[in-house]
Design a protein around this motif. Sequence first.
Motif, PDB file in Angstrom:
ATOM      1  N   VAL A  28       0.843  -1.199   0.000  1.00 46.49           N
ATOM      2  CA  VAL A  28       0.000   0.000   0.000  1.00 46.49           C
ATOM      3  C   VAL A  28       0.884   1.257   0.000  1.00 46.49           C
ATOM      4  CG1 VAL A  28      -1.680   1.333   1.349  1.00 46.49           C
ATOM      5  CG2 VAL A  28      -2.008  -1.113   1.029  1.00 46.49           C
ATOM      6  N   MET A  29       1.967   1.227   0.779  1.00 47.35           N
ATOM      7  CA  MET A  29       2.855   2.394   0.837  1.00 47.35           C
ATOM      8  C   MET A  29       3.583   2.606  -0.490  1.00 47.35           C
ATOM      9  SD  MET A  29       4.147   4.981   2.368  1.00 47.35           S
ATOM     10  CE  MET A  29       3.800   4.900   4.090  1.00 47.35           C
ATOM     11  N   THR A  30       4.123   1.539  -1.080  1.00 45.10           N
ATOM     12  CA  THR A  30       4.912   1.715  -2.302  1.00 45.10           C
ATOM     13  C   THR A  30       4.058   1.970  -3.537  1.00 45.10           C
ATOM     14  OG1 THR A  30       5.052  -0.680  -2.639  1.00 45.10           O
ATOM     15  CG2 THR A  30       6.867   0.374  -1.460  1.00 45.10           C
ATOM     16  N   ILE A  35      -0.838   4.999   4.047  1.00 50.84           N
ATOM     17  CA  ILE A  35      -0.669   4.168   5.225  1.00 50.84           C
ATOM     18  C   ILE A  35      -1.785   3.127   5.246  1.00 50.84           C
ATOM     19  CG2 ILE A  35      -0.716   4.160   7.767  1.00 50.84           C
ATOM     20  CD1 ILE A  35       1.766   5.480   6.582  1.00 50.84           C
ATOM     21  N   ALA A  36      -1.439   1.882   5.545  1.00 46.82           N
ATOM     22  CA  ALA A  36      -2.428   0.804   5.596  1.00 46.82           C
ATOM     23  C   ALA A  36      -3.085   0.741   6.969  1.00 46.82           C
ATOM     24  CB  ALA A  36      -1.786  -0.534   5.242  1.00 46.82           C
ATOM     25  N   GLY A  37      -3.749   1.813   7.338  1.00 43.21           N
ATOM     26  CA  GLY A  37      -4.526   1.847   8.575  1.00 43.21           C
ATOM     27  C   GLY A  37      -5.967   1.514   8.247  1.00 43.21           C
ATOM     28  N   THR A 105      -4.727   0.479  15.518  1.00 39.64           N
ATOM     29  CA  THR A 105      -3.562  -0.350  15.815  1.00 39.64           C
ATOM     30  C   THR A 105      -2.770  -0.684  14.557  1.00 39.64           C
ATOM     31  OG1 THR A 105      -4.962  -2.309  15.699  1.00 39.64           O
ATOM     32  CG2 THR A 105      -4.557  -1.389  17.877  1.00 39.64           C
ATOM     33  N   SER A 106      -3.453  -0.927  13.470  1.00 38.04           N
ATOM     34  CA  SER A 106      -2.722  -1.256  12.241  1.00 38.04           C
ATOM     35  C   SER A 106      -1.973  -0.040  11.708  1.00 38.04           C
ATOM     36  CB  SER A 106      -3.667  -1.821  11.179  1.00 38.04           C
ATOM     37  OG  SER A 106      -4.744  -0.937  10.935  1.00 38.04           O
ATOM     38  N   CYS A 111       2.379   0.446  10.608  1.00 38.82           N
ATOM     39  CA  CYS A 111       2.954   1.427   9.688  1.00 38.82           C
ATOM     40  C   CYS A 111       3.675   2.566  10.404  1.00 38.82           C
ATOM     41  CB  CYS A 111       1.858   1.995   8.788  1.00 38.82           C
ATOM     42  SG  CYS A 111       1.023   0.726   7.818  1.00 38.82           S
ATOM     43  N   GLY A 112       3.064   3.100  11.452  1.00 37.63           N
ATOM     44  CA  GLY A 112       3.662   4.239  12.148  1.00 37.63           C
ATOM     45  C   GLY A 112       4.989   3.903  12.810  1.00 37.63           C
ATOM     46  N   LEU A 113       5.047   2.761  13.496  1.00 35.50           N
ATOM     47  CA  LEU A 113       6.303   2.369  14.132  1.00 35.50           C
ATOM     48  C   LEU A 113       7.382   2.092  13.095  1.00 35.50           C
ATOM     49  CD1 LEU A 113       5.165   0.096  17.100  1.00 35.50           C
ATOM     50  CD2 LEU A 113       5.860   2.499  17.147  1.00 35.50           C
ATOM     51  N   ALA A 114       6.997   1.527  11.955  1.00 32.37           N
ATOM     52  CA  ALA A 114       7.971   1.262  10.896  1.00 32.37           C
ATOM     53  C   ALA A 114       8.555   2.559  10.341  1.00 32.37           C
ATOM     54  CB  ALA A 114       7.320   0.450   9.779  1.00 32.37           C
TER      55      ALA A 114
END
Length: 144
Positions: A28-30, A35-37, A105-106, A111-114
């Motif tokens: 989803v990001m690339t 963001i895949a939330g 959470t997703s 995504c956010g922590l990454a």
Amino acid sequence: MPPTVPTDFTPWASLAGGILIGLSAVMVMTTLGRIAGIVGITAGAATGPDRDWRIAFVGGLLAAPLLWAIVAGGFPAQVVGGNLPWMAVSGLLVGIGTSLGSGCTSGHGVCGLARLSGRSLAAVVTFMAFAALTVFVLRHSGGV
């Protein structure tokens, strides 16, 4: 002490699931720069200008377990116990929390922590701490 529901630890299935979740977040990001939330994707599917990919993503979320059930020969036996009105209240609290926390959470956890987001780190620490506290209180008060 209240009865506990046994759980099966499935390290290989858990590893495979984690890899697939991470792969989908990267895709989803690339491909879309998003963001895949899940909460944001779902909300955007209802009201956003870029609804097509969001509807496809949510459709995939719904179709995947059905496809797995066909391939695996059925769903694993799961017992969901509990008080349905309290589950509804819990769901509403999660919805309010995702709105106040600007993500779920997703979105924050995967995504956010990454992306090394400080806001996501604060969100993840907060919801994990309150989840642990809730389980502790319920297990030791006879609630679960």
